[in-house]
Design a protein around this motif. Structure first.
Motif, PDB file in Angstrom:
ATOM      1  N   ILE A 102       0.934  -1.240  -0.129  1.00  0.00           N
ATOM      2  CA  ILE A 102       0.085   0.105   0.093  1.00  0.00           C
ATOM      3  C   ILE A 102       0.952   1.314  -0.039  1.00  0.00           C
ATOM      4  O   ILE A 102       1.865   1.326   0.474  1.00  0.00           O
ATOM      5  N   GLY A 103       0.535   2.405  -0.621  1.00  0.00           N
ATOM      6  CA  GLY A 103       1.161   3.645  -0.590  1.00  0.00           C
ATOM      7  C   GLY A 103       0.731   4.526   0.498  1.00  0.00           C
ATOM      8  O   GLY A 103      -0.454   4.487   0.963  1.00  0.00           O
ATOM      9  N   LEU A 104       1.468   4.872   1.242  1.00  0.00           N
ATOM     10  CA  LEU A 104       1.285   5.790   2.549  1.00  0.00           C
ATOM     11  C   LEU A 104       0.632   7.148   2.179  1.00  0.00           C
ATOM     12  O   LEU A 104       0.752   7.847   0.948  1.00  0.00           O
ATOM     13  N   PRO A 105      -0.128   7.630   2.865  1.00  0.00           N
ATOM     14  CA  PRO A 105      -0.850   9.109   2.977  1.00  0.00           C
ATOM     15  C   PRO A 105       0.339   9.856   2.833  1.00  0.00           C
ATOM     16  O   PRO A 105       1.202  10.132   3.864  1.00  0.00           O
ATOM     17  N   LYS A 106       0.391  11.052   1.741  1.00  0.00           N
ATOM     18  CA  LYS A 106       1.443  12.053   1.986  1.00  0.00           C
ATOM     19  C   LYS A 106       0.986  13.123   2.765  1.00  0.00           C
ATOM     20  O   LYS A 106       1.967  13.926   3.414  1.00  0.00           O
ATOM     21  N   LYS A 107      -0.322  13.530   2.728  1.00  0.00           N
ATOM     22  CA  LYS A 107      -0.815  14.605   3.451  1.00  0.00           C
ATOM     23  C   LYS A 107      -2.046  14.257   3.697  1.00  0.00           C
ATOM     24  O   LYS A 107      -2.652  13.229   3.451  1.00  0.00           O
ATOM     25  N   ALA A 108      -2.782  15.357   4.484  1.00  0.00           N
ATOM     26  CA  ALA A 108      -4.006  15.165   5.365  1.00  0.00           C
ATOM     27  C   ALA A 108      -5.215  14.354   4.296  1.00  0.00           C
ATOM     28  O   ALA A 108      -5.921  13.846   4.456  1.00  0.00           O
ATOM     29  N   ASP A 109      -5.162  15.441   3.082  1.00  0.00           N
ATOM     30  CA  ASP A 109      -6.190  15.039   2.213  1.00  0.00           C
ATOM     31  C   ASP A 109      -5.855  13.852   1.551  1.00  0.00           C
ATOM     32  O   ASP A 109      -6.804  13.355   0.517  1.00  0.00           O
ATOM     33  N   ASP A 110      -4.945  12.940   1.666  1.00  0.00           N
ATOM     34  CA  ASP A 110      -4.576  11.604   1.129  1.00  0.00           C
ATOM     35  C   ASP A 110      -5.213  10.557   2.031  1.00  0.00           C
ATOM     36  O   ASP A 110      -5.124   9.471   1.796  1.00  0.00           O
ATOM     37  N   VAL A 111      -5.555  10.897   3.225  1.00  0.00           N
ATOM     38  CA  VAL A 111      -5.891   9.853   4.096  1.00  0.00           C
ATOM     39  C   VAL A 111      -7.213   9.171   3.839  1.00  0.00           C
ATOM     40  O   VAL A 111      -7.265   7.964   3.681  1.00  0.00           O
ATOM     41  N   ALA A 112      -7.934   9.635   3.180  1.00  0.00           N
ATOM     42  CA  ALA A 112      -9.409   9.110   2.903  1.00  0.00           C
ATOM     43  C   ALA A 112      -9.077   8.150   1.698  1.00  0.00           C
ATOM     44  O   ALA A 112      -9.657   6.866   1.880  1.00  0.00           O
ATOM     45  N   ARG A 113      -8.198   8.570   0.832  1.00  0.00           N
ATOM     46  CA  ARG A 113      -7.647   7.413  -0.110  1.00  0.00           C
ATOM     47  C   ARG A 113      -7.148   6.095   0.510  1.00  0.00           C
ATOM     48  O   ARG A 113      -7.467   4.765   0.513  1.00  0.00           O
ATOM     49  N   PHE A 114      -6.216   6.442   1.588  1.00  0.00           N
ATOM     50  CA  PHE A 114      -5.438   5.439   2.240  1.00  0.00           C
ATOM     51  C   PHE A 114      -6.247   4.669   3.103  1.00  0.00           C
ATOM     52  O   PHE A 114      -6.353   3.164   3.078  1.00  0.00           O
ATOM     53  N   GLU A 115      -7.288   5.284   3.549  1.00  0.00           N
ATOM     54  CA  GLU A 115      -8.607   4.637   4.469  1.00  0.00           C
ATOM     55  C   GLU A 115      -9.233   3.482   3.867  1.00  0.00           C
ATOM     56  O   GLU A 115      -9.638   2.376   4.049  1.00  0.00           O
ATOM     57  N   GLN A 116      -9.695   4.029   2.489  1.00  0.00           N
ATOM     58  CA  GLN A 116     -10.329   3.222   1.716  1.00  0.00           C
ATOM     59  C   GLN A 116      -9.646   1.900   1.077  1.00  0.00           C
ATOM     60  O   GLN A 116     -10.003   0.785   1.135  1.00  0.00           O
ATOM     61  N   GLU A 117      -8.267   2.263   0.871  1.00  0.00           N
ATOM     62  CA  GLU A 117      -7.467   1.036   0.509  1.00  0.00           C
ATOM     63  C   GLU A 117      -7.240   0.043   1.799  1.00  0.00           C
ATOM     64  O   GLU A 117      -7.282  -1.297   1.673  1.00  0.00           O
ATOM     65  N   VAL A 118      -7.245   0.449   3.056  1.00  0.00           N
ATOM     66  CA  VAL A 118      -7.091  -0.453   4.181  1.00  0.00           C
ATOM     67  C   VAL A 118      -8.281  -0.938   4.565  1.00  0.00           C
ATOM     68  O   VAL A 118      -8.082  -2.218   4.610  1.00  0.00           O
ATOM     69  N   LYS A 119      -9.331  -0.387   4.260  1.00  0.00           N
ATOM     70  CA  LYS A 119     -10.566  -1.012   4.214  1.00  0.00           C
ATOM     71  C   LYS A 119     -10.754  -2.288   3.426  1.00  0.00           C
ATOM     72  O   LYS A 119     -11.464  -3.260   3.820  1.00  0.00           O
ATOM     73  N   ASN A 120     -10.569  -1.755   2.181  1.00  0.00           N
ATOM     74  CA  ASN A 120     -10.748  -2.938   1.280  1.00  0.00           C
ATOM     75  C   ASN A 120      -9.784  -4.088   1.316  1.00  0.00           C
ATOM     76  O   ASN A 120     -10.128  -5.447   1.314  1.00  0.00           O
ATOM     77  N   ALA A 121      -8.381  -3.826   1.706  1.00  0.00           N
ATOM     78  CA  ALA A 121      -7.722  -5.012   2.013  1.00  0.00           C
ATOM     79  C   ALA A 121      -7.797  -5.825   3.194  1.00  0.00           C
ATOM     80  O   ALA A 121      -7.839  -7.023   3.146  1.00  0.00           O
ATOM     81  N   SER A 122      -8.589  -5.091   4.248  1.00  0.00           N
ATOM     82  CA  SER A 122      -9.080  -5.838   5.283  1.00  0.00           C
ATOM     83  C   SER A 122     -10.355  -6.621   4.784  1.00  0.00           C
ATOM     84  O   SER A 122     -10.325  -7.883   5.436  1.00  0.00           O
ATOM     85  N   GLU A 123     -11.208  -6.108   4.192  1.00  0.00           N
ATOM     86  CA  GLU A 123     -12.180  -7.019   3.711  1.00  0.00           C
ATOM     87  C   GLU A 123     -11.997  -8.067   2.908  1.00  0.00           C
ATOM     88  O   GLU A 123     -12.558  -9.152   2.991  1.00  0.00           O
ATOM     89  N   ALA A 124     -10.789  -8.069   2.343  1.00  0.00           N
ATOM     90  CA  ALA A 124      -9.958  -9.072   1.699  1.00  0.00           C
ATOM     91  C   ALA A 124      -9.512 -10.221   2.382  1.00  0.00           C
ATOM     92  O   ALA A 124      -9.438 -11.361   1.889  1.00  0.00           O
ATOM     93  N   GLY A 125      -9.221  -9.899   3.462  1.00  0.00           N
ATOM     94  CA  GLY A 125      -8.606 -10.777   4.469  1.00  0.00           C
ATOM     95  C   GLY A 125      -7.174 -10.330   4.866  1.00  0.00           C
ATOM     96  O   GLY A 125      -6.309 -11.296   5.492  1.00  0.00           O
ATOM     97  N   ALA A 126      -6.561  -9.271   4.388  1.00  0.00           N
ATOM     98  CA  ALA A 126      -5.364  -9.104   4.678  1.00  0.00           C
ATOM     99  C   ALA A 126      -5.061  -8.497   6.126  1.00  0.00           C
ATOM    100  O   ALA A 126      -5.785  -7.531   6.691  1.00  0.00           O
ATOM    101  N   GLN A 127      -4.127  -9.201   6.808  1.00  0.00           N
ATOM    102  CA  GLN A 127      -3.783  -8.830   8.268  1.00  0.00           C
ATOM    103  C   GLN A 127      -2.655  -7.804   8.386  1.00  0.00           C
ATOM    104  O   GLN A 127      -2.236  -7.249   9.250  1.00  0.00           O
TER     105      GLN A 127
END
Length: 352
Positions: A102-127
């Motif tokens: 995953i790509g890290l958020p570079k600034k505050a307005d990138d956190v939403a993108r990062f959270e969605q990717e974390v959420k999707n990865a978690s939904e797929a079963g990534a720990q």
């Protein structure tokens, strides 16, 4: 000393936390495969009957199951919720583990993108989610101590933005020693974040490029290890320093059993993901002035030790090169190397 004891005894100035309590569903899984092992085949534009390209994680899961791998580590950007659910269904059907890159958020307005990717990865079963903090190799991308200090500040900012998200979703974020941080620098970074949810992707061979002894790197980073990039390395001399190349497991200079045992000692649930990149050797220009522009305090003894190691253990045969191969030949070489590594992992180092 296990990781909890290490952290307890290192409380002064160290991270004081225990490993997150996540079910070890795939604790005894065989070695997985990092998507970067398929540098030629991933999203390949080369039509090939024998080695058709992989376009997504579903293709990669199917292929790795056929090879007998235990799981995959793959990029998770651009996934939809439905696709994440399809990945989970496929992964559960095949009995494989999944880790994200995953790509890290570079600034505050990138956190939403990062959270969605974390959420999707978690939904797929990534720990576990592997991440890097730099855009390139230290000795090629950064040209002064100040530039590297800025990288450090940017990395701290990114990890502080990422930490509340991975804590919320209970997913471990594992920062790689990606030819950027020397081991002690990465530990310092982690201590400043001080989170049980942020640790290390320990790459077995990368730090040789920064004149570090691979076993010392493993000893320094294994108390923080969540996942790994397992590889073996070949070396040779060249006029400006040395050549460094991934080679099939067992054909290089690394003490793989010792490094694996060290990781398991500190984290019994650690995963081992093959990163066998089939490419020309990397040039490490440690005898050029430009190489040293970001290193303020690396002792000369590290250079001497590394060059001595190269001379003592340089490859008996020329390091593998693929630039001269056709696309089909390169795909075949890539596949052969990965199959050889999986065979070694099962027959020589006891992974399923």
């Amino acid at each position: 000393m296990d990781r909890r004891e290490f952290l307890h005894k290192s409380a002064a100035g160290a991270m004081v936390f225990a490993l997150p309590t996540i079910p070890d569903l795939y604790k005894d899984a065989g070695m997985g495969i990092v998507v970067h092992s398929y540098a030629s085949r991933w999203n390949s534009k080369t039509p090939s009957k024998n080695y058709p390209g992989f376009t997504n994680a579903l293709d990669l899961l199917d292929h790795c199951r056929q090879l007998g791998a235990g799981g995959i580590q793959t990029v998770v950007n651009g996934w939809s919720t439905d696709f994440a659910r399809n990945v989970r269904a496929k992964r559960e059907q095949l009995g494989l583990y999944l880790e994200g890159s995953i790509g890290l958020p570079k600034k505050a307005d990138d956190v939403a993108r990062f959270e969605q990717e974390v959420k999707n990865a978690s939904e797929a079963g990534a720990q576990v989610l592997r991440a890097v903090c730099s855009s390139g190799r230290r000795y090629e991308t950064y040209h002064s101590v100040d530039e590297f200090k800025q990288l450090t500040q940017n990395a701290l900012s990114s990890l502080r933005l990422a930490e509340p998200v991975v804590r919320q979703y209970k997913v471990k974020l594992a920062v790689e020693n990606h030819k950027d941080w020397r081991a002690n620098e990465l530990v310092t970074l982690l201590k400043q974040i001080n989170s049980e949810w942020i640790g290390v992707t320990l790459d077995f061979g990368n730090s040789i490029s920064l004149l570090e002894d691979p076993m010392t790197v493993a000893q320094t980073l294994s108390p923080y290890v969540f996942t790994t990039h397992i590889k073996d390395m070949g070396v040779d001399e060249y006029p400006d320093g040395f050549l460094l190349s991934e080679v099939p497991l067992g054909q290089g200079i690394l003490d793989l059993p010792a490094m694996i045992a060290l990781c398991k000692k500190h984290n019994p649930s650690v995963t081992f993901n093959l990163e066998m990149i089939t490419r020309d050797p990397l040039e490490i220009p440690c005898l050029k002035n430009e190489y040293w522009s970001t290193f303020a305090d690396v002792p000369a003894t590290d250079l001497v030790r590394t060059l001595r190691m190269v001379r003592q253990h340089k490859a008996k045969n020329p390091l593998p090169r693929v630039a001269q191969l056709s696309s089909e030949e390169r795909l075949a070489e890539e596949n052969e190397n990965i199959v050889a590594c999986l065979s070694y992992s099962k027959n020589k180092i006891g992974m399923k």
